[in-house]
Design an enzyme around this catalytic site. Structure first.
Site, PDB file in Angstrom:
ATOM      1  N   GLU A  57       0.824  -1.208   0.000  1.00 30.68           N
ATOM      2  CA  GLU A  57       0.000   0.000   0.000  1.00 30.68           C
ATOM      3  C   GLU A  57       0.855   1.254   0.000  1.00 30.68           C
ATOM      4  O   GLU A  57       1.942   1.275   0.575  1.00 30.68           O
ATOM      5  CB  GLU A  57      -0.935   0.017   1.218  1.00 30.68           C
ATOM      6  CG  GLU A  57      -2.103  -0.947   1.038  1.00 30.68           C
ATOM      7  CD  GLU A  57      -3.110  -0.877   2.173  1.00 30.68           C
ATOM      8  OE1 GLU A  57      -4.307  -0.978   1.878  1.00 30.68           O
ATOM      9  OE2 GLU A  57      -2.707  -0.725   3.332  1.00 30.68           O
ATOM     10  N   CYS A 108       3.587   8.593   0.748  1.00 32.92           N
ATOM     11  CA  CYS A 108       4.014   7.694   1.811  1.00 32.92           C
ATOM     12  C   CYS A 108       4.132   6.317   1.169  1.00 32.92           C
ATOM     13  O   CYS A 108       3.141   5.749   0.705  1.00 32.92           O
ATOM     14  CB  CYS A 108       2.973   7.699   2.928  1.00 32.92           C
ATOM     15  SG  CYS A 108       3.338   6.536   4.254  1.00 32.92           S
ATOM     16  N   CYS A 123       5.130  -6.341   7.513  1.00 36.66           N
ATOM     17  CA  CYS A 123       6.279  -5.947   8.331  1.00 36.66           C
ATOM     18  C   CYS A 123       6.572  -7.068   9.315  1.00 36.66           C
ATOM     19  O   CYS A 123       5.662  -7.624   9.912  1.00 36.66           O
ATOM     20  CB  CYS A 123       5.954  -4.657   9.094  1.00 36.66           C
ATOM     21  SG  CYS A 123       7.356  -4.002  10.040  1.00 36.66           S
ATOM     22  N   CYS A 132       4.975  -4.105  16.410  1.00 41.64           N
ATOM     23  CA  CYS A 132       4.614  -2.994  17.289  1.00 41.64           C
ATOM     24  C   CYS A 132       3.114  -3.084  17.570  1.00 41.64           C
ATOM     25  O   CYS A 132       2.308  -3.221  16.648  1.00 41.64           O
ATOM     26  CB  CYS A 132       4.963  -1.663  16.642  1.00 41.64           C
ATOM     27  SG  CYS A 132       6.723  -1.557  16.179  1.00 41.64           S
ATOM     28  N   CYS A 150       0.299  -0.857  15.778  1.00 38.11           N
ATOM     29  CA  CYS A 150       0.358  -0.679  14.322  1.00 38.11           C
ATOM     30  C   CYS A 150      -0.337  -1.831  13.594  1.00 38.11           C
ATOM     31  O   CYS A 150      -0.039  -2.998  13.834  1.00 38.11           O
ATOM     32  CB  CYS A 150       1.805  -0.584  13.866  1.00 38.11           C
ATOM     33  SG  CYS A 150       1.991  -0.343  12.081  1.00 38.11           S
ATOM     34  N   GLY A 159       6.278  -1.718   6.458  1.00 36.30           N
ATOM     35  CA  GLY A 159       7.637  -2.244   6.496  1.00 36.30           C
ATOM     36  C   GLY A 159       8.643  -1.385   7.234  1.00 36.30           C
ATOM     37  O   GLY A 159       8.387  -0.233   7.567  1.00 36.30           O
ATOM     38  N   GLU A 160       9.803  -1.987   7.496  1.00 35.67           N
ATOM     39  CA  GLU A 160      10.889  -1.318   8.206  1.00 35.67           C
ATOM     40  C   GLU A 160      12.034  -1.077   7.207  1.00 35.67           C
ATOM     41  O   GLU A 160      12.733  -2.023   6.812  1.00 35.67           O
ATOM     42  CB  GLU A 160      11.335  -2.195   9.384  1.00 35.67           C
ATOM     43  CG  GLU A 160      12.634  -1.785  10.038  1.00 35.67           C
ATOM     44  CD  GLU A 160      12.713  -0.300  10.421  1.00 35.67           C
ATOM     45  OE1 GLU A 160      11.714   0.255  10.921  1.00 35.67           O
ATOM     46  OE2 GLU A 160      13.768   0.306  10.198  1.00 35.67           O
ATOM     47  N   SER A 190      11.957   6.575   7.775  1.00 38.37           N
ATOM     48  CA  SER A 190      11.542   6.397   9.165  1.00 38.37           C
ATOM     49  C   SER A 190      11.903   4.992   9.640  1.00 38.37           C
ATOM     50  O   SER A 190      11.736   4.022   8.908  1.00 38.37           O
ATOM     51  CB  SER A 190      10.018   6.608   9.268  1.00 38.37           C
ATOM     52  OG  SER A 190       9.582   6.426  10.586  1.00 38.37           O
ATOM     53  N   SER A 220      10.879   6.296  15.111  1.00 39.37           N
ATOM     54  CA  SER A 220       9.623   5.982  15.798  1.00 39.37           C
ATOM     55  C   SER A 220       9.966   5.581  17.227  1.00 39.37           C
ATOM     56  O   SER A 220      10.354   4.452  17.480  1.00 39.37           O
ATOM     57  CB  SER A 220       8.906   4.833  15.083  1.00 39.37           C
ATOM     58  OG  SER A 220       8.500   5.247  13.799  1.00 39.37           O
ATOM     59  N   LEU A 221       9.807   6.517  18.148  1.00 43.06           N
ATOM     60  CA  LEU A 221      10.267   6.270  19.526  1.00 43.06           C
ATOM     61  C   LEU A 221       9.108   5.810  20.413  1.00 43.06           C
ATOM     62  O   LEU A 221       9.156   4.734  21.003  1.00 43.06           O
ATOM     63  CB  LEU A 221      10.938   7.535  20.067  1.00 43.06           C
ATOM     64  CG  LEU A 221      11.602   7.421  21.429  1.00 43.06           C
ATOM     65  CD1 LEU A 221      12.708   6.367  21.430  1.00 43.06           C
ATOM     66  CD2 LEU A 221      12.177   8.784  21.856  1.00 43.06           C
ATOM     67  N   HIS A 222       8.116   6.657  20.568  1.00 43.15           N
ATOM     68  CA  HIS A 222       6.842   6.315  21.214  1.00 43.15           C
ATOM     69  C   HIS A 222       6.890   6.058  22.717  1.00 43.15           C
ATOM     70  O   HIS A 222       5.843   5.786  23.321  1.00 43.15           O
ATOM     71  CB  HIS A 222       6.172   5.104  20.535  1.00 43.15           C
ATOM     72  CG  HIS A 222       6.026   5.236  19.056  1.00 43.15           C
ATOM     73  ND1 HIS A 222       5.559   6.371  18.434  1.00 43.15           N
ATOM     74  CD2 HIS A 222       6.308   4.365  18.049  1.00 43.15           C
ATOM     75  CE1 HIS A 222       5.545   6.193  17.130  1.00 43.15           C
ATOM     76  NE2 HIS A 222       6.001   4.994  16.865  1.00 43.15           N
ATOM     77  N   ASN A 276      -4.216   6.558  15.399  1.00 44.71           N
ATOM     78  CA  ASN A 276      -5.244   6.207  14.418  1.00 44.71           C
ATOM     79  C   ASN A 276      -5.740   4.803  14.707  1.00 44.71           C
ATOM     80  O   ASN A 276      -4.980   3.847  14.614  1.00 44.71           O
ATOM     81  CB  ASN A 276      -4.675   6.290  13.009  1.00 44.71           C
ATOM     82  CG  ASN A 276      -4.263   7.700  12.648  1.00 44.71           C
ATOM     83  OD1 ASN A 276      -5.048   8.635  12.756  1.00 44.71           O
ATOM     84  ND2 ASN A 276      -3.005   7.880  12.254  1.00 44.71           N
ATOM     85  N   CYS A 314      -1.390   6.967   9.401  1.00 46.00           N
ATOM     86  CA  CYS A 314      -0.244   6.269  10.006  1.00 46.00           C
ATOM     87  C   CYS A 314      -0.715   5.037  10.757  1.00 46.00           C
ATOM     88  O   CYS A 314      -1.614   5.099  11.578  1.00 46.00           O
ATOM     89  CB  CYS A 314       0.468   7.163  11.008  1.00 46.00           C
ATOM     90  SG  CYS A 314       0.917   8.771  10.400  1.00 46.00           S
TER      91      CYS A 314
HETATM   92  N1  SAH Z   1       8.765   0.813  10.342  1.00 49.52           N
HETATM   93  C1  SAH Z   1       9.065   2.222  10.179  1.00 49.52           C
HETATM   94  C2  SAH Z   1       8.298   2.844   9.041  1.00 49.52           C
HETATM   95  C3  SAH Z   1       6.798   2.951   9.273  1.00 49.52           C
HETATM   96  S1  SAH Z   1       6.451   4.575   9.752  1.00 49.52           S
HETATM   97  C4  SAH Z   1       8.781   2.946  11.466  1.00 49.52           C
HETATM   98  O1  SAH Z   1       8.078   2.404  12.307  1.00 49.52           O
HETATM   99  O2  SAH Z   1       9.283   4.050  11.648  1.00 49.52           O
HETATM  100  C5  SAH Z   1       4.829   4.516  10.338  1.00 49.52           C
HETATM  101  C6  SAH Z   1       4.673   5.445  11.521  1.00 49.52           C
HETATM  102  O3  SAH Z   1       3.318   5.385  12.005  1.00 49.52           O
HETATM  103  C7  SAH Z   1       5.547   4.992  12.662  1.00 49.52           C
HETATM  104  O4  SAH Z   1       6.036   6.074  13.373  1.00 49.52           O
HETATM  105  C8  SAH Z   1       4.550   4.216  13.478  1.00 49.52           C
HETATM  106  O5  SAH Z   1       4.986   4.047  14.778  1.00 49.52           O
HETATM  107  C9  SAH Z   1       3.335   5.072  13.371  1.00 49.52           C
HETATM  108  N2  SAH Z   1       2.122   4.341  13.738  1.00 49.52           N
HETATM  109  C10 SAH Z   1       1.938   3.018  13.772  1.00 49.52           C
HETATM  110  N3  SAH Z   1       0.688   2.704  14.147  1.00 49.52           N
HETATM  111  C11 SAH Z   1       0.059   3.879  14.340  1.00 49.52           C
HETATM  112  C12 SAH Z   1      -1.269   4.217  14.705  1.00 49.52           C
HETATM  113  N4  SAH Z   1      -2.204   3.270  14.921  1.00 49.52           N
HETATM  114  N5  SAH Z   1      -1.599   5.526  14.822  1.00 49.52           N
HETATM  115  C13 SAH Z   1      -0.669   6.488  14.561  1.00 49.52           C
HETATM  116  N6  SAH Z   1       0.589   6.220  14.198  1.00 49.52           N
HETATM  117  C14 SAH Z   1       0.961   4.935  14.087  1.00 49.52           C
END
Ligand code: SAH
Length: 358
Positions: free
Chosen positions: A83, A97, A104, A108, A111, A149-150, A178, A202-204, A278, A340
């Site tokens: 996608e 994007c 992936c 996480c 996601c 994907g990563e 990212s 992507s720290l979170h 989201n 996202c």
């Molecule tokens: N694997 C890489 C590239 C994907 S980026 C990475 O994680 O950085 C996708 C971004 O959306 C990441 O920052 C991810 O953490 C964030 N994301 C994942 N699930 C989400 C959600 N349900 N709502 C908002 N952001 C989300």
């Protein structure tokens, strides 16, 4: 378009060396097919049509959000879903994007992509073909590797694709990769890449205990190592790393956690991007999160609730007080599961959405 196959085909046919360049220039500028490449002999155009598929991907479904965002579901030749999303902003910016893998392998918890089956790494051509698809709809100028994907697990193909994006209209400065902080790839990226590509992390979570709970990859590559690697990138390039931080109600969104985040990042190396969560309903998207039994679900059917607006503001305020640059991400395409974390190749609700062009 598989550029290696193109070159090979032209060479085998005894074509002059500049032909491949001609074909690529038309393609990168959004030509809809070989037929339009008027400076190519007609016979050659017909032959290319048969020998070199114009795209390595086929479009399976496409939907447009009320906000103008377009999400496209592609298939690779061997049947894997991919996608990609086009975001159109009022200031004229057109941002893509793109996905670096089908699915992936990471898991996480917040996601949707992590809950679908992992397919495989995409080739550079399959990545560029996502961009070219949208280039045929409109001029494009930004690209983020934030789809499925990563990227750091597929760095060579990702960089191969990035090399071709300027011809499509996307400079390296407007390209962002990212990562979850996959250290082997990240280290190579910092050591080897001399192009001004933007890095996002992507720290979170501000601490290892919480981050490991919501992102299993953290057990392998803890925060301190990943953040140190990002600092090294900033020192080498003089460009801040963007930190993505998805706001999960009652999980990572307290003022104390904001202060801990500020302490961890400092003022000079990072810019924090707070992402409203989201939702994606595990139950509705096929068997999605069924892969993770015994996980509590919220009323909405997902694993988490997004932080309320005031909670996000308060978090932002704490970072601002500590002079850490911070913005809140504008959410796009949520109504078509294009936002996202919602890419899972399982189009479900068709309410409020229309096919593109309708
Ligand atoms: N694997 C890489 C590239 C994907 S980026 C990475 O994680 O950085 C996708 C971004 O959306 C990441 O920052 C991810 O953490 C964030 N994301 C994942 N699930 C989400 C959600 N349900 N709502 C908002 N952001 C989300």
């Amino acid at each position: 378009m598989d550029l290696a196959l193109l070159e090979e085909t032209l060479r085998a046919r005894g074509e002059p060396a500049f032909r491949a360049r001609q074909v690529w220039e038309w393609t990168a500028r959004g030509a809809p097919g070989y037929a339009d490449m008027t400076n190519l002999p007609r016979g050659l155009r017909t032959e290319l049509e048969a020998a070199v598929p114009f795209s390595t991907l086929t479009v399976e479904a496409e939907r447009e959000s009320r906000d103008g965002t377009v999400k496209t579901l592609f298939r690779t030749e061997d049947g894997h879903p991919v996608e990609a999303v086009l975001m159109r902003y009022r200031d004229g910016r057109r941002s893509l994007c793109v996905s670096s893998q089908s699915g992936c392998p990471l898991t996480c918890t917040f996601c949707a992509t992590g809950s679908m089956a992992f397919g495989r790494n995409l080739t550079a051509s399959e990545i560029v073909d996502q961009a070219l698809h949208f280039r045929r709809l409109t001029a494009v100028d930004h690209c983020v590797f934030m789809g499925m994907g990563e990227p750091m697990l597929n760095l060579d193909e990702v960089l191969g694709a990035v090399r071709n994006l300027p011809d499509v209209g996307i400079t390296h400065r407007r390209t962002t990769i990212s990562t979850v902080g996959w250290l082997p790839g990240l280290r190579r990226f910092v050591d080897e890449v001399d192009k001004p590509i933007r890095l996002a992390l992507s720290l979170h979570a501000p601490d290892d205990e919480l981050r490991s709970r919501i992102m299993a990859v953290n057990d392998r590559y803890p925060i301190a190592d990943v953040v140190a690697e990002c600092r090294r990138h900033v020192d080498a390039t003089n460009r801040r790393v963007f930190v993505e931080y998805v706001m999960l109600a009652g999980v990572n969104d307290s003022p104390e956690q904001a202060r801990a985040l500020a302490e961890l990042l400092g003022r000079d190396h990072f810019k924090v991007n707070l992402i409203p969560y989201n939702p994606w309903a595990a139950s509705a998207g096929g068997d999605a999160a069924g892969a993770r039994p015994n996980t509590p679900r919220t009323a909405a059917g997902g694993l988490y609730d997004g932080s309320p607006r005031e909670r996000i503001s308060a978090f932002r305020h704490e970072l601002e007080r500590a002079r850490v640059p911070v913005t809140v991400r504008l959410t796009r395409g949520r109504d078509i599961e294009a936002a996202c974390g919602q890419l899972a190749a399982a189009p479900r609700s068709r309410r409020d959405t229309q096919p593109v062009g309708a």
